[in-house]
Scaffold this motif. Structure first.
Motif, short mmCIF file in Angstrom:
data_model
loop_
_atom_site.label_atom_id
_atom_site.label_comp_id
_atom_site.label_asym_id
_atom_site.label_seq_id
_atom_site.Cartn_x
_atom_site.Cartn_y
_atom_site.Cartn_z
N LEU A 227 0.41 -1.64 0.22
CA LEU A 227 -0.37 -0.07 -0.25
C LEU A 227 0.85 1.18 0.10
N ASN A 228 0.24 2.28 -0.38
CA ASN A 228 0.56 4.35 -0.34
C ASN A 228 1.73 3.49 1.30
N GLY A 229 2.69 4.32 1.25
CA GLY A 229 4.02 4.57 1.86
C GLY A 229 4.67 3.22 2.07
N THR A 230 4.59 2.17 1.21
CA THR A 230 5.28 0.68 1.70
C THR A 230 6.38 0.60 0.29
N GLY A 231 6.09 0.72 -0.87
CA GLY A 231 6.49 0.88 -1.84
C GLY A 231 7.83 0.79 -2.73
N TRP A 232 9.09 1.38 -1.33
CA TRP A 232 10.27 1.23 -1.85
C TRP A 232 11.21 0.61 -0.37
N THR A 233 12.24 -0.06 -0.69
CA THR A 233 12.88 -0.50 -0.18
C THR A 233 12.80 -0.56 1.06
N VAL A 234 13.87 0.49 1.98
CA VAL A 234 12.85 1.27 3.27
C VAL A 234 11.97 1.10 3.97
N ALA A 235 10.60 1.30 3.12
CA ALA A 235 9.65 1.16 3.35
C ALA A 235 8.87 0.65 3.48
N ALA A 236 9.16 -0.83 2.94
CA ALA A 236 8.69 -2.16 2.83
C ALA A 236 8.94 -2.90 4.03
N MET A 237 10.74 -2.59 4.02
CA MET A 237 11.33 -3.21 5.48
C MET A 237 10.79 -2.59 6.99
N PHE A 238 10.52 -0.94 6.61
CA PHE A 238 9.82 -0.65 7.84
C PHE A 238 8.19 -1.17 7.75
N ALA A 239 6.98 -1.32 6.88
CA ALA A 239 6.02 -1.58 7.45
C ALA A 239 5.84 -2.72 7.33
N GLN A 240 6.64 -4.05 6.90
CA GLN A 240 6.91 -5.54 7.60
C GLN A 240 7.49 -5.91 8.82
N SER A 241 7.75 -4.79 9.38
CA SER A 241 8.47 -4.90 10.97
C SER A 241 7.67 -3.87 12.00
N SER A 242 7.06 -2.90 11.74
CA SER A 242 5.71 -2.23 12.75
C SER A 242 4.71 -2.20 11.95
N GLY A 243 3.92 -2.62 10.92
CA GLY A 243 3.23 -2.19 10.65
C GLY A 243 1.72 -0.87 10.39
N LEU A 244 3.31 -0.38 9.87
CA LEU A 244 3.05 1.26 9.71
C LEU A 244 3.32 1.30 7.90
N PRO A 245 2.64 2.29 7.58
CA PRO A 245 3.61 2.34 6.05
C PRO A 245 4.70 4.24 6.46
N LEU A 246 5.89 4.14 5.36
CA LEU A 246 6.42 5.03 5.91
C LEU A 246 6.12 6.45 5.58
N LEU A 247 5.11 7.17 5.87
CA LEU A 247 4.77 8.37 6.00
C LEU A 247 5.72 9.50 6.70
N ILE A 248 6.37 10.37 5.91
CA ILE A 248 7.35 10.97 6.82
C ILE A 248 7.42 12.42 5.74
N PRO A 249 8.03 13.17 6.36
CA PRO A 249 7.44 14.45 6.24
C PRO A 249 9.42 15.31 4.95
N ILE A 250 9.94 14.50 4.66
CA ILE A 250 11.27 14.03 3.68
C ILE A 250 10.33 13.31 2.99
N GLU A 251 11.75 13.29 1.85
CA GLU A 251 11.98 12.24 1.18
C GLU A 251 12.49 10.63 1.31
N GLY A 252 11.33 10.05 1.10
CA GLY A 252 11.48 8.63 0.88
C GLY A 252 12.70 7.96 2.08
N ASN A 253 14.01 8.55 1.38
CA ASN A 253 14.69 7.86 1.14
C ASN A 253 16.16 8.34 1.77
N SER A 254 15.43 9.21 2.82
CA SER A 254 16.81 10.39 3.03
C SER A 254 16.94 10.49 4.65
N MET A 255 16.64 9.47 5.50
CA MET A 255 16.19 9.17 6.77
C MET A 255 17.67 8.69 7.86
#
Length: 638
Positions: A227-255
């Motif tokens: 789903l939304n917020g899970t469609g790139w690698t770090v977001a996917a790993m985050f989603a499957q580890s936490s049960g949440l989308p990686l919805l952050i106020p910066i570019e998704g790979n900038s963490m």
């Protein structure tokens, strides 16, 4: 030169002939500028039109969320082929058309201006039509509206792991979790639940059907929906580890630029660490990319075995680098070594492995890849990955530690490859590859489950024999239970729409993320009315408005140095650009631990209108009465 000669020279300079020459020269310069502008407008318009066309050809099922991800993502790791494709299909085509118009313009003797004007008008019209089509197809209006609207969907459906009881068996099971880059069920043949005529991943298909993928008695592939917020690698790993989308106020790979990674969140790594597990992350790329190292070290204290670790340990030569680091054939050999070492300990272990050879565009061809699918490189790479993963699982099953070990294999997200799935019908639902091997839990139903990658979080814990109170964690559901998943309760489009909106829970979890340092000090002294008995004394308050950050779509208002005895109960900010205040928006400033306040002004609330914005900051006293504290100016730029 005598006086008489000087007079003649002046007369010559002022002569009608000389004036005509000057006029002709000026006219020629203006004409050249107009021609240049005409050609430039035509070129830019064609570039816009061809870029939009190329974009929809390259990403056939493109959504606005995916477009924003591609725009914001760095070029690092992008295959040269996609860059060359853009240059050839857009830049060179636009240049070619303009050169053709230029040749025609040069050859014809009459009506040159008409030719240039017609070309510019047609180009602008085509660009306008393309933009209108893109706006409609991506539904940008709805996207912008959602981004400025709060929803309680996440807040209402999220189950905080801290609030439920999770009980592990006395003898804890080991976990090996393998993320397969861009791996989908789609690549299997139609008879096995895929979308291709010929099965590209036969070994993985057999592995999934032999074990558990929650297809019930259907004997076909099944997997999680990304789903939304899970469609790139770090977001996917985050989603499957936490049960949440990686919805952050910066570019998704900038963490990786942050100091913390959502420290208030509880993930599977946190839970397993508390249960006494030793944990590690093995990958053939730089773990820092996307903030993966930050996430896994802060949520579970994982040992990181990445590309740079292998270089430091002499596992690969100092100057070795292919694709993203080193290839999967080395990854699995290194993983075997680490597994043999960690399994010798008496404590349970959790090893997470991330493959990379199947990354878009077209993947990496290693020394073992066969040309099973001819010149279709990506299919050959996928087939090679399928065989290699199956061989690795077979090796694990031969080890002494396997009896007490659960293996979870999951694709991270659907592929972003430009053309591999272009022939897949729109009615086919693409899901990531999923299978649970040697699980300690059994399913409660023979039904074909509808689930998302969020559900992997509680399901993985359950596969280790853990009992979860209520069978839900994060936005996920334990698939071994009979509890309904979000996808079984709600329509997928409804969930996607709600995830697109703002959430107070996500605001709280991401409040530690630093967006950008202020580029300039726009501090203004507070404008207080000392003669008013109702106005609190806040003469030392400082107001700072940051520059607009186009990456996050907002600027921030900081209010600092409020006296402790000022009796301020809250701060509110009124923001508007129109003279009649018809676009007025109110923002509640949030109190920070240091006593300051901050308010975030989102460009989406004003339809991204480029303008200066008036800012009035009001303090609310103990009676709830507002008092004008200060005025300032903010700005939304392109």
């Amino acid at each position: 030169m005598d006086t008489k000669d000087e007079a003649k020279e002046e007369l010559k300079q002022d002569s009608p002939e000389n004036e005509n020459m000057k006029y002709a020269a000026h006219k020629k310069i203006i004409r050249i500028i107009v021609i240049a502008i005409g050609f430039l407008v035509a070129f830019l318009s064609l570039l816009v039109a061809t870029s939009i066309s190329w974009m929809f050809r390259t990403w056939t099922g493109l959504t606005m969320n995916e477009l924003m991800f591609h725009i914001q993502s760095p070029l690092q790791g992008t295959d040269n082929g996609i860059i060359i494709s853009y240059i050839v299909s857009c830049v060179l085509v636009s240049i070619g058309v303009i050169l053709l118009v230029g040749i025609i313009y040069k050859i014809v003797k009459k009506k040159k201006g008409l030719i240039l004007l017609t070309s510019a008008v047609i180009s602008v019209a085509v660009a306008g039509t393309s933009i209108n089509y893109m706006w409609s197809r991506l539904d940008i209006t709805a996207y912008a509206s959602n981004k400025s609207t709060y929803s309680t969907f996440i807040d209402d459906n999220y189950v905080d792991p801290k609030s439920v009881s999770i009980t592990f068996p006395e003898q804890k099971r080991n976990l090996i979790y393998i993320y397969l880059e861009s791996m989908e069920n789609t690549y299997a043949d139609k008879n096995h639940g895929g979308a291709f005529e010929k099965n590209v991943i036969p070994e993985l298909t057999a592995l999934s059907n032999k074990n558990e993928n929650f297809s019930g008695d259907h004997e076909t592939l099944n997997g999680g929906v990304s789903l939304n917020g899970t469609g790139w690698t770090v977001a996917a790993m985050f989603a499957q580890s936490s049960g949440l989308p990686l919805l952050i106020p910066i570019e998704g790979n900038s963490m990786n630029e942050q100091d913390t990674f959502l420290p208030g969140l509880t993930t599977i790594g946190d839970i397993l660490k508390d249960a006494g597990y030793s944990q590690s992350l093995v990958l053939g790329s730089d773990a820092n990319f996307g903030g993966r190292k930050l996430f896994y070290t802060q949520h579970g204290t994982y040992d990181i075995y990445d590309y740079y670790y292998s270089k430091d340990q002499g596992q690969i030569p100092e100057d070795y680098h292919v694709f993203w680091g080193y290839e999967d054939i080395k990854l699995f050999e290194f993983a075997k070594q680490h597994l043999l070492e960690v399994s010798a300990s008496e404590e349970p272990f959790n090893m997470t492995i991330l493959t990379v050879d199947t990354h878009f565009e077209d993947g990496y061809v290693c020394e073992d890849c066969q040309e099973t699918f001819g010149d279709d490189q990506y299919a050959n790479v996928m087939a090679c990955s399928s065989k290699r993963v199956a061989e690795f699982v077979n090796w694990i099953q031969e080890q002494d530690f396997y009896e007490n070990t659960t293996i979870v294999i999951s694709g991270d997200h659907p592929t972003m490859d430009s053309d591999f799935c272009e022939d897949v019908e729109n009615s086919y639902e693409r899901k990531v590859y999923t299978t649970y091997i040697n699980s300690a839990a059994d399913t409660k139903s023979d039904a074909y489950r509808q689930y998302t990658t969020f559900d992997n979080f509680p399901t993985t814990l359950a596969s280790l024999g853990a009992e979860i109170e209520g069978n839900r964690l994060g936005l996920g559901t334990n698939l071994f239970s009979s509890e309904a998943t979000l996808l079984e309760k709600y329509d997928k489009n409804t969930i996607e729409t709600e995830l697109d909106k703002k959430s107070k829970l996500m605001d709280k979890l991401t409040e530690d993320i630093v967006v950008a340092e202020p580029e300039e000090d726009l501090t203004a002294e507070a404008d207080t009315e000392d003669d008013s008995p109702e106005q609190p004394e806040i003469t030392s308050a400082e107001i700072e408005v940051t520059s607009y950050d186009f990456r996050t779509g907002k600027y921030e208002i900081f209010v600092r140095n409020l006296p402790v005895d000022s009796n301020v109960q809250a701060l509110r900010c009124a923001v508007w650009a129109e003279e009649d205040q018809s676009d007025l928006k109110w923002y509640e400033a949030e109190l920070q631990p240091d006593g300051s306040y901050v308010a975030k002004v989102w460009a989406a609330d004003f339809a991204f209108k480029v303008s200066e914005y008036n800012i009035h900051i009001y303090s609310l006293d103990t009676e709830g009465e507002p008092h004008l504290l200060a005025e300032s100016i903010g700005e939304i730029t392109r």
